[in-house]
Design an enzyme around this catalytic site. Structure first.
Site, PDB file in Angstrom:
ATOM      1  N   LYS A   1       5.660  17.328   1.527  1.00 28.54           N
ATOM      2  CA  LYS A   1       5.837  16.356   0.439  1.00 28.54           C
ATOM      3  C   LYS A   1       5.999  14.955   1.008  1.00 28.54           C
ATOM      4  CE  LYS A   1       8.213  19.710  -2.469  1.00 28.54           C
ATOM      5  NZ  LYS A   1       9.511  20.099  -3.041  1.00 28.54           N
TER       6      LYS A   1
ATOM      7  N   GLN B   1      -1.963  17.800  -4.887  1.00 29.63           N
ATOM      8  CA  GLN B   1      -1.247  17.666  -6.149  1.00 29.63           C
ATOM      9  C   GLN B   1      -0.291  16.488  -6.056  1.00 29.63           C
ATOM     10  OE1 GLN B   1       0.360  21.372  -7.638  1.00 29.63           O
ATOM     11  NE2 GLN B   1       2.072  20.358  -8.617  1.00 29.63           N
ATOM     12  N   ASP B   2      -0.270  15.656  -7.093  1.00 31.09           N
ATOM     13  CA  ASP B   2       0.700  14.572  -7.213  1.00 31.09           C
ATOM     14  C   ASP B   2       1.602  14.887  -8.404  1.00 31.09           C
ATOM     15  OD1 ASP B   2      -0.576  13.270  -5.158  1.00 31.09           O
ATOM     16  OD2 ASP B   2      -1.174  11.528  -6.322  1.00 31.09           O
ATOM     17  N   ASN B   3       2.900  14.654  -8.231  1.00 33.76           N
ATOM     18  CA  ASN B   3       3.877  14.901  -9.288  1.00 33.76           C
ATOM     19  C   ASN B   3       4.723  13.649  -9.481  1.00 33.76           C
ATOM     20  OD1 ASN B   3       3.140  17.694  -9.292  1.00 33.76           O
ATOM     21  ND2 ASN B   3       4.526  18.033  -7.588  1.00 33.76           N
TER      22      ASN B   3
ATOM     23  N   HIS C   1      15.078  22.635  -2.702  1.00 31.77           N
ATOM     24  CA  HIS C   1      13.961  23.538  -2.948  1.00 31.77           C
ATOM     25  C   HIS C   1      12.942  23.525  -1.813  1.00 31.77           C
ATOM     26  CE1 HIS C   1      14.819  21.922  -7.213  1.00 31.77           C
ATOM     27  NE2 HIS C   1      15.471  23.052  -7.080  1.00 31.77           N
TER      28      HIS C   1
ATOM     29  N   ASP D   1      19.145  25.187 -10.759  1.00 30.17           N
ATOM     30  CA  ASP D   1      19.807  24.700  -9.550  1.00 30.17           C
ATOM     31  C   ASP D   1      21.278  25.112  -9.487  1.00 30.17           C
ATOM     32  OD1 ASP D   1      17.419  23.659  -8.722  1.00 30.17           O
ATOM     33  OD2 ASP D   1      17.958  21.566  -9.038  1.00 30.17           O
TER      34      ASP D   1
ATOM     35  N   GLU E   1       0.847  -1.182   0.000  1.00 29.55           N
ATOM     36  CA  GLU E   1       0.000   0.000   0.000  1.00 29.55           C
ATOM     37  C   GLU E   1       0.888   1.240   0.000  1.00 29.55           C
ATOM     38  OE1 GLU E   1      -3.952  -0.156   2.389  1.00 29.55           O
ATOM     39  OE2 GLU E   1      -2.435   0.799   3.654  1.00 29.55           O
TER      40      GLU E   1
ATOM     41  N   TYR F   1       5.831  12.481  -5.895  1.00 31.52           N
ATOM     42  CA  TYR F   1       5.597  13.413  -4.793  1.00 31.52           C
ATOM     43  C   TYR F   1       4.094  13.580  -4.587  1.00 31.52           C
ATOM     44  CZ  TYR F   1       9.860  15.714  -6.845  1.00 31.52           C
ATOM     45  OH  TYR F   1      11.072  16.028  -7.393  1.00 31.52           O
TER      46      TYR F   1
END
Length: 189
Positions: free
Chosen positions: A70, A46-48, A61, A166, A28, A130
């Site tokens: 996150k 939000q999913d990334n 970041h 970056d 799971e 994420y």
């Protein structure tokens, strides 16, 4: 699932219970009830997903204001994942924790709002996921150079592949302090 406190308050390592047999494995990756019992938020907006190659380093970041908590995990491959406490007034200011996350073991790291985050890829490729507690707001991004000696992260790469953004990030000493979140903004239990 097993939830382990790390060396930074609020940053948690989550290890799933894996059920395996000759066909493969099952575990799971999200259950609002179980995660709430572990003290994690359940309101993700939000999913990334990112895909990267060996040697890529993404970070460090955060967003402030409009910080994102996150819940991160590797779907395929392996990374060294890092959370850094740069909240003004924190007794852990400047400290970091790192964990190896793999697609095989399904570990997750909870990085609370107000903490900087980054990872580097250890496998040929990685697919990284994420779950975020707030929406992406590029105008609120605050980054710190990945190899800032004041923070001293022991990255397992010496010459990583970085984005132009970056590469240009400031060191902590160069960043105006008001750009950093404060412990009052993002206190963790």
């Amino acid at each position: 699932m097993k939830v382990t406190e790390t060396g930074l308050p609020g940053v948690l390592l989550i290890e799933p219970r894996i059920f395996g047999d000759a066909r493969g494995a099952f575990w799971e990756t999200w259950n609002a009830e179980r995660y709430a019992e572990a003290g994690l938020p359940t309101a993700f907006v939000q999913d990334n997903v990112s895909r990267s190659s060996r040697g890529v380093l993404r970070g460090l970041h955060l967003q402030h204001p409009q910080a994102q908590g996150k819940l991160v995990q590797v779907l395929q491959g392996e990374v060294f994942d890092v959370a850094v406490d740069l909240r003004r007034g924190s007794s852990h200011f400047g400290r970091w924790v790192g964990a190896t996350l793999t697609g095989e073991q399904g570990e997750q790291l909870w990085v609370p709002p107000g903490f900087h985050h980054g990872f580097c890829v250890l496998s040929e490729t990685v697919i990284f996921s994420y779950k975020c507690t707030d929406f992406y707001a590029p105008q609120t991004e605050v980054g710190i150079l990945w190899n800032d000696p004041e923070i001293g992260i022991d990255w397992p790469v010496e010459d990583p592949i970085l984005s132009d953004k970056d590469v240009a990030l400031p060191r902590l000493a160069e960043l105006p302090q008001e750009r950093l979140p404060s412990i009052q903004d993002y206190a963790v239990a």
